[in-house]
Design a protein around this motif. Structure first.
Motif, PDB file in Angstrom:
ATOM      1  N   THR A  28       0.788  -1.236   0.000  1.00  8.63           N
ATOM      2  CA  THR A  28       0.000   0.000   0.000  1.00  8.63           C
ATOM      3  C   THR A  28       0.821   1.288   0.000  1.00  8.63           C
ATOM      4  OG1 THR A  28      -0.149  -0.012   2.423  1.00  8.63           O
ATOM      5  CG2 THR A  28      -1.892  -1.154   1.205  1.00  8.63           C
ATOM      6  N   LEU A  29       2.032   1.237   0.529  1.00 14.28           N
ATOM      7  CA  LEU A  29       2.814   2.471   0.631  1.00 14.28           C
ATOM      8  C   LEU A  29       3.729   2.654  -0.570  1.00 14.28           C
ATOM      9  CD1 LEU A  29       3.907   2.234   4.389  1.00 14.28           C
ATOM     10  CD2 LEU A  29       1.922   3.423   3.428  1.00 14.28           C
ATOM     11  N   ASP A  30       4.049   3.914  -0.877  1.00 14.56           N
ATOM     12  CA  ASP A  30       5.019   4.123  -1.947  1.00 14.56           C
ATOM     13  C   ASP A  30       6.426   3.885  -1.410  1.00 14.56           C
ATOM     14  OD1 ASP A  30       5.953   6.486  -0.699  1.00 14.56           O
ATOM     15  OD2 ASP A  30       4.532   7.712  -1.804  1.00 14.56           O
ATOM     16  N   ALA A  31       7.363   3.720  -2.323  1.00 18.95           N
ATOM     17  CA  ALA A  31       8.728   3.318  -1.954  1.00 18.95           C
ATOM     18  C   ALA A  31       9.377   4.322  -1.012  1.00 18.95           C
ATOM     19  CB  ALA A  31       9.567   3.140  -3.218  1.00 18.95           C
ATOM     20  N   LYS A  32       9.164   5.601  -1.257  1.00 20.56           N
ATOM     21  CA  LYS A  32       9.806   6.631  -0.410  1.00 20.56           C
ATOM     22  C   LYS A  32       9.343   6.511   1.034  1.00 20.56           C
ATOM     23  CE  LYS A  32      10.447  10.627  -2.241  1.00 20.56           C
ATOM     24  NZ  LYS A  32      10.243  11.988  -2.803  1.00 20.56           N
ATOM     25  N   GLU A  33       8.051   6.256   1.237  1.00 19.70           N
ATOM     26  CA  GLU A  33       7.514   6.123   2.592  1.00 19.70           C
ATOM     27  C   GLU A  33       8.047   4.869   3.268  1.00 19.70           C
ATOM     28  OE1 GLU A  33       5.338   6.668   6.099  1.00 19.70           O
ATOM     29  OE2 GLU A  33       5.913   8.065   4.488  1.00 19.70           O
ATOM     30  N   ILE A  34       8.144   3.772   2.518  1.00 16.56           N
ATOM     31  CA  ILE A  34       8.674   2.522   3.077  1.00 16.56           C
ATOM     32  C   ILE A  34      10.116   2.714   3.538  1.00 16.56           C
ATOM     33  CG2 ILE A  34       9.373   0.162   2.509  1.00 16.56           C
ATOM     34  CD1 ILE A  34       6.935   0.035   0.645  1.00 16.56           C
ATOM     35  N   LEU A  35      10.929   3.322   2.696  1.00 17.20           N
ATOM     36  CA  LEU A  35      12.339   3.516   3.049  1.00 17.20           C
ATOM     37  C   LEU A  35      12.487   4.449   4.245  1.00 17.20           C
ATOM     38  CD1 LEU A  35      14.016   3.771  -0.482  1.00 17.20           C
ATOM     39  CD2 LEU A  35      13.752   1.772   0.994  1.00 17.20           C
ATOM     40  N   HIS A  36      11.628   5.457   4.322  1.00 14.17           N
ATOM     41  CA  HIS A  36      11.691   6.370   5.474  1.00 14.17           C
ATOM     42  C   HIS A  36      11.324   5.633   6.753  1.00 14.17           C
ATOM     43  CE1 HIS A  36      11.447   9.995   7.852  1.00 14.17           C
ATOM     44  NE2 HIS A  36      10.227   9.644   8.249  1.00 14.17           N
ATOM     45  N   ARG A  37      10.294   4.800   6.704  1.00 10.09           N
ATOM     46  CA  ARG A  37       9.873   4.063   7.899  1.00 10.09           C
ATOM     47  C   ARG A  37      10.971   3.108   8.384  1.00 10.09           C
ATOM     48  NH1 ARG A  37       3.556   2.241   8.097  1.00 10.09           N
ATOM     49  NH2 ARG A  37       2.615   4.271   7.622  1.00 10.09           N
ATOM     50  N   LEU A  38      11.626   2.457   7.442  1.00 13.27           N
ATOM     51  CA  LEU A  38      12.631   1.467   7.814  1.00 13.27           C
ATOM     52  C   LEU A  38      13.970   2.083   8.179  1.00 13.27           C
ATOM     53  CD1 LEU A  38      12.024  -1.296   5.081  1.00 13.27           C
ATOM     54  CD2 LEU A  38      11.382  -1.398   7.495  1.00 13.27           C
ATOM     55  N   TYR A  39      14.387   3.102   7.416  1.00 15.62           N
ATOM     56  CA  TYR A  39      15.767   3.592   7.533  1.00 15.62           C
ATOM     57  C   TYR A  39      15.809   5.113   7.740  1.00 15.62           C
ATOM     58  CZ  TYR A  39      15.910  -0.688   4.635  1.00 15.62           C
ATOM     59  OH  TYR A  39      15.713  -1.942   4.113  1.00 15.62           O
ATOM     60  N   HIS A  40      14.962   5.645   8.602  1.00 15.38           N
ATOM     61  CA  HIS A  40      14.863   7.104   8.719  1.00 15.38           C
ATOM     62  C   HIS A  40      16.141   7.750   9.252  1.00 15.38           C
ATOM     63  CE1 HIS A  40      13.402   5.403  12.560  1.00 15.38           C
ATOM     64  NE2 HIS A  40      14.028   6.432  13.117  1.00 15.38           N
ATOM     65  N   GLU A  41      17.035   6.941   9.838  1.00 16.67           N
ATOM     66  CA  GLU A  41      18.298   7.502  10.322  1.00 16.67           C
ATOM     67  C   GLU A  41      19.421   7.366   9.295  1.00 16.67           C
ATOM     68  OE1 GLU A  41      19.234   5.687  14.035  1.00 16.67           O
ATOM     69  OE2 GLU A  41      17.611   6.695  15.130  1.00 16.67           O
ATOM     70  N   GLU A  42      19.118   6.781   8.146  1.00 14.60           N
ATOM     71  CA  GLU A  42      20.129   6.560   7.100  1.00 14.60           C
ATOM     72  C   GLU A  42      19.936   7.525   5.940  1.00 14.60           C
ATOM     73  OE1 GLU A  42      22.575   4.536   7.547  1.00 14.60           O
ATOM     74  OE2 GLU A  42      21.832   3.550   9.366  1.00 14.60           O
ATOM     75  N   ASP A  43      21.016   7.759   5.210  1.00 10.49           N
ATOM     76  CA  ASP A  43      20.977   8.586   3.999  1.00 10.49           C
ATOM     77  C   ASP A  43      20.782   7.642   2.814  1.00 10.49           C
ATOM     78  OD1 ASP A  43      21.177  10.518   2.080  1.00 10.49           O
ATOM     79  OD2 ASP A  43      23.333  10.874   2.340  1.00 10.49           O
ATOM     80  N   VAL A  44      19.560   7.609   2.304  1.00 11.95           N
ATOM     81  CA  VAL A  44      19.202   6.635   1.265  1.00 11.95           C
ATOM     82  C   VAL A  44      18.829   7.367  -0.026  1.00 11.95           C
ATOM     83  CG1 VAL A  44      17.741   4.676   0.644  1.00 11.95           C
ATOM     84  CG2 VAL A  44      18.312   5.103   3.048  1.00 11.95           C
TER      85      VAL A  44
END
Length: 290
Positions: A203-219
């Protein structure tokens, strides 16, 4: 552009780790629409579809990839064919009863997984690994370890979203020539990625998924690639197959059935040839030979 049926590549800028994220819904549904597979087989094909998409994206090549599972259980074969354009098709062969609660090993029995890469230019490669893990993702992890490739981890989810089947997954892989400490960082990222839920992938777009998982990383997230169902069967391919049969075999089928009905095991399309069609095919073959 829909967030479904897309493959996304991403990179951890501060670490020597790359990643991929894929979600498939329409391609998955189209792959199954002309089949009546039991639910566990549908789920297995969804997992294979996700795995093939993720594996294809790790290979810098133009060509085809096939990921198949074979065994002595009721599911004799489950296979996905794909290519670098993310065009996928798949099917399964069943000879026995598959129960609603059947696991991977209940379905396949004693089996193995074969990954075949066929570049448009270059040599064909094939890797084989025994099905010793409890899940397809575990079996693929074992494949990467056995083949001494770059450290890689896969995460695969299947389920139902808005009343329709869906599948998704993620892959993490250490880059070639990685800096010291990359494996420890991979382990850390693996722990974060393992928390991903199927509903989030669907349901979520890729940007939201990556933020939820790796919000402390520079992705860094790159432009997506569309994933689609596409079968390569055709009238001509069937005709090319027919000319390999003996005259006696052709005449026997025509005598018994009055026609030759060839059905694609991937998409279910029927290609029907009568005696006139067969004669024209044979005449064409004769002209080519001369």
């Amino acid at each position: 552009m829909t967030k479904h049926d897309q493959l996304h590549r991403f990179l951890f800028e501060s670490h020597s780790v790359r990643g991929e994220l894929v979600s498939v819904s329409e391609a998955y549904q189209r792959m199954l629409e002309n089949h009546h597979f039991p639910q566990p087989v549908q789920q297995l094909l969804g997992e294979l579809l996700v795995a093939t998409s993720l594996l294809t994206a790790t290979l810098k090549f133009n060509g085809d990839i096939t990921v198949q599972i074979q065994g002595d259980g009721p599911v004799k074969l489950a296979v996905i064919n794909g290519n670098n354009l993310q065009q996928m098709r798949g099917t399964a062969r069943i000879d026995g009863e598959v129960h609603a609660t059947s696991s991977l090993h209940d379905m396949i029995g004693n089996g193995y997984m074969v990954i075949t890469v066929t570049p448009t230019a270059g040599e064909r490669y094939q890797g084989v690994v025994a099905l010793e893990g409890n899940t397809l993702a575990e079996c693929l992890d074992a494949y990467f370890k056995q083949s001494e490739q770059l450290p890689t981890r896969l995460f695969i989810r299947t389920g139902v979203q808005d009343g329709k089947i869906a599948a998704g997954g993620m892959l993490l892989q250490i880059l070639p020539g990685a800096q010291e400490g990359s494996e420890e960082m991979l382990d850390h990222l693996v722990q974060l990625t393992a928390t991903i839920k199927g509903e989030e992938l669907f349901t979520l777009d890729a940007k939201e998924i990556l933020h939820r998982l790796y919000h402390e990383e520079d992705v860094t997230l790159y432009e997506p690639q569309q994933v689609e169902f596409r079968c390569t069967c055709s009238q001509q391919r069937c005709a090319d197959t027919l000319v390999t049969l003996s005259e006696a075999d052709l005449q026997e089928i025509l005598h018994n059935d009055g026609k030759i009905d060839m059905q694609c095991e991937f998409c279910g399309m029927h290609y029907v040839f009568d005696e006139k069609d067969i004669n024209e095919i044979k005449a064409t073959k004769t002209e080519r030979l001369h």
